[in-house]
Design a protein around this motif. Sequence first.
Motif, PDB file in Angstrom:
ATOM      1  N   GLY A  20      17.638  48.763  35.801  1.00 19.86           N
ATOM      2  CA  GLY A  20      18.174  50.069  36.161  1.00 19.86           C
ATOM      3  C   GLY A  20      17.411  50.696  37.308  1.00 19.86           C
ATOM      4  N   SER A  21      17.740  51.939  37.572  1.00 24.50           N
ATOM      5  CA  SER A  21      17.213  52.597  38.770  1.00 24.50           C
ATOM      6  C   SER A  21      15.688  52.752  38.739  1.00 24.50           C
ATOM      7  CB  SER A  21      17.859  53.965  38.929  1.00 24.50           C
ATOM      8  OG  SER A  21      17.782  54.665  37.710  1.00 24.50           O
ATOM      9  N   GLY A  22      15.100  52.791  37.561  1.00 23.26           N
ATOM     10  CA  GLY A  22      13.648  52.951  37.465  1.00 23.26           C
ATOM     11  C   GLY A  22      12.872  51.802  38.069  1.00 23.26           C
ATOM     12  N   ILE A  57      18.250  43.472  41.458  1.00 24.59           N
ATOM     13  CA  ILE A  57      19.653  43.915  41.460  1.00 24.59           C
ATOM     14  C   ILE A  57      19.818  45.078  40.484  1.00 24.59           C
ATOM     15  CG2 ILE A  57      22.036  43.267  40.874  1.00 24.59           C
ATOM     16  CD1 ILE A  57      21.631  40.691  42.191  1.00 24.59           C
ATOM     17  N   PRO A  58      20.210  46.247  41.005  1.00 25.56           N
ATOM     18  CA  PRO A  58      20.481  47.365  40.099  1.00 25.56           C
ATOM     19  C   PRO A  58      21.841  47.166  39.421  1.00 25.56           C
ATOM     20  CG  PRO A  58      20.659  48.057  42.406  1.00 25.56           C
ATOM     21  CD  PRO A  58      20.411  46.582  42.410  1.00 25.56           C
ATOM     22  N   ARG A  59      21.774  46.826  38.156  1.00 27.45           N
ATOM     23  CA  ARG A  59      22.974  46.420  37.423  1.00 27.45           C
ATOM     24  C   ARG A  59      24.085  47.461  37.470  1.00 27.45           C
ATOM     25  NH1 ARG A  59      20.643  46.116  32.756  1.00 27.45           N
ATOM     26  NH2 ARG A  59      20.333  43.886  32.578  1.00 27.45           N
ATOM     27  N   HIS A  60      23.692  48.726  37.358  1.00 22.99           N
ATOM     28  CA  HIS A  60      24.699  49.793  37.298  1.00 22.99           C
ATOM     29  C   HIS A  60      24.952  50.440  38.655  1.00 22.99           C
ATOM     30  CE1 HIS A  60      24.953  49.798  32.876  1.00 22.99           C
ATOM     31  NE2 HIS A  60      23.681  49.470  32.930  1.00 22.99           N
ATOM     32  N   HIS A  64      23.500  54.510  39.583  1.00 24.46           N
ATOM     33  CA  HIS A  64      23.876  54.372  38.172  1.00 24.46           C
ATOM     34  C   HIS A  64      25.296  54.903  37.941  1.00 24.46           C
ATOM     35  CE1 HIS A  64      22.344  53.174  34.177  1.00 24.46           C
ATOM     36  NE2 HIS A  64      23.433  53.813  33.815  1.00 24.46           N
ATOM     37  N   SER A  65      26.211  54.401  38.763  1.00 26.13           N
ATOM     38  CA  SER A  65      27.584  54.908  38.693  1.00 26.13           C
ATOM     39  C   SER A  65      28.552  53.900  38.067  1.00 26.13           C
ATOM     40  CB  SER A  65      28.065  55.263  40.106  1.00 26.13           C
ATOM     41  OG  SER A  65      27.902  54.132  40.935  1.00 26.13           O
ATOM     42  N   ILE A  66      28.048  52.708  37.713  1.00 26.31           N
ATOM     43  CA  ILE A  66      28.947  51.675  37.171  1.00 26.31           C
ATOM     44  C   ILE A  66      28.744  51.561  35.661  1.00 26.31           C
ATOM     45  CG2 ILE A  66      29.688  49.270  37.360  1.00 26.31           C
ATOM     46  CD1 ILE A  66      28.245  49.202  40.104  1.00 26.31           C
ATOM     47  N   PRO A  67      29.760  51.911  34.858  1.00 30.67           N
ATOM     48  CA  PRO A  67      29.605  51.793  33.407  1.00 30.67           C
ATOM     49  C   PRO A  67      29.615  50.324  32.978  1.00 30.67           C
ATOM     50  CG  PRO A  67      31.833  52.499  33.946  1.00 30.67           C
ATOM     51  CD  PRO A  67      31.084  52.418  35.253  1.00 30.67           C
TER      52      PRO A  67
END
Length: 276
Positions: A20-22, A57-60, A64-67
């Motif tokens: 994630g973004s962290g 790779i930021p999964r969301h 963080h906009s992709i559910p």
Amino acid sequence: MNVDGGFILAEEVFAAVIGGSGFYDLLKETRVIEIDTPFGLVTCHVGSYYDIPIAFIPRHGETHSIPPHRINFRANMWAIYSMGAKWIISTNAVGAVDPNLRLGSIVLVNDFLDLWSSPITYFDGDPSFSVIVNGKELRGVVHVDMTEPYCRKIRNYVKKAADHLDLPLDVVPEGIYANTKGPRFETPAEIRALRMLGADVVGMTSAREATLSRELGLCYASLSIVTNKAAGMQEKVTVKEVFELFDSVIPDVKKVILTAIENLKKNDEKPCQLYY
Ligand code: HPA
């Protein structure tokens, strides 16, 4: 960037981290690149740790906009494959189904349950689509073996790194991950059912990534961070608590991940190549 077989090969990286973004500052001096895959564009942060090239790779997505049900898993994992990474370490938030798991624990899951989701695969029966895995061309109908869905080598390296760094992290060496569809959290009845099936933790992403990694012949492990007790085991489940707990362990989790990757490289560890 160079072009290979019609797809852009961004660069050769040793390992990839998904999270994630962290995790944006996991690597120093990263460059953000877009990788073109047959399944869509993927934004990727490429940097290094002691000269070891690593991709994040930021999964969301960047904001963080992709559910979870909209994540382009196939594109993400293909991007990793196309960069030449052989090792994938993923981080994800999970709810504890096992009542004995403590909040903040990191479960190095070794198996998963994903009986209810729609299929996820690169091999949709299109004869013109093929993937080179361990030097072999796979095309058409492919059934991968999932006897050991998570890479034992990476899990061992992560556990050793956590022990060696002597961090206040509670690392649980194995557990069963139940992958639900999301984006909603589960109901108490669903959690009771998952417990009866043997699940230890519940989340919305890891089994999907593990499946695609195996199809691409990549070693994949998951650091599942227990952010809450699952539905029915605490008053309610909130996104706020999930983020807060996740963020609180990120600094230590980053150290563990980077040390594990450093040691995989130092020991010239070879990917498992288990199933082809
Ligand atoms: N369920 C599913 N996914 C989750 C949970 C949960 O309780 N906590 C964090 N991610």
